[in-house]
Design a protein around this motif. Structure first.
Motif, PDB file in Angstrom:
ATOM      1  N   ARG A  21     -18.341  38.484 -40.667  1.00 36.60           N
ATOM      2  CA  ARG A  21     -17.707  39.025 -41.676  1.00 36.60           C
ATOM      3  C   ARG A  21     -17.497  40.811 -41.134  1.00 36.60           C
ATOM      4  O   ARG A  21     -18.761  41.246 -41.094  1.00 36.60           O
ATOM      5  CB  ARG A  21     -17.816  38.852 -42.960  1.00 36.60           C
ATOM      6  N   SER A  22     -16.280  41.272 -41.278  1.00 30.58           N
ATOM      7  CA  SER A  22     -16.484  42.803 -40.991  1.00 30.58           C
ATOM      8  C   SER A  22     -16.719  43.427 -42.303  1.00 30.58           C
ATOM      9  O   SER A  22     -16.806  43.050 -43.437  1.00 30.58           O
ATOM     10  CB  SER A  22     -14.903  43.127 -40.703  1.00 30.58           C
ATOM     11  N   SER A  23     -16.899  44.708 -42.201  1.00 27.68           N
ATOM     12  CA  SER A  23     -17.331  45.641 -43.317  1.00 27.68           C
ATOM     13  C   SER A  23     -16.234  45.604 -44.394  1.00 27.68           C
ATOM     14  O   SER A  23     -16.441  45.778 -45.670  1.00 27.68           O
ATOM     15  CB  SER A  23     -17.543  46.968 -43.095  1.00 27.68           C
TER      16      SER A  23
END
Length: 71
Positions: A21-23
């Motif tokens: 999951r990206s920021s």
């Protein structure tokens, strides 16, 4: 296979992919150590995919498996 509900389930169901999951909260999956040929890309295989949620990513990963098996 039921649709995975958490990232750990998704990773277990698709071990050939690195999932994170990206920021910004978007989900991503990249093939682990596998380079695709132009032929594979031309037939719909992707090195990296992304989605808004786990269910969408799971569906895209299933589609990638189906496309790969069709080759």
């Amino acid at each position: 296979m039921p649709t995975p509900v958490i990232l750990e389930d998704l990773q277990a169901a698709f071990p050939g992919w690195c999932i994170w999951r990206s920021s910004a909260g978007r989900l991503w999956a990249t093939r682990n150590g596998r380079h695709l040929s132009q032929h594979e890309v031309d037939h719909g295989l992707c090195r990296t995919i992304d989605a808004d949620d786990v269910a969408q990513l799971a569906e895209q990963l299933k589609e990638q498996e189906t496309a790969e098996q069709a080759l």
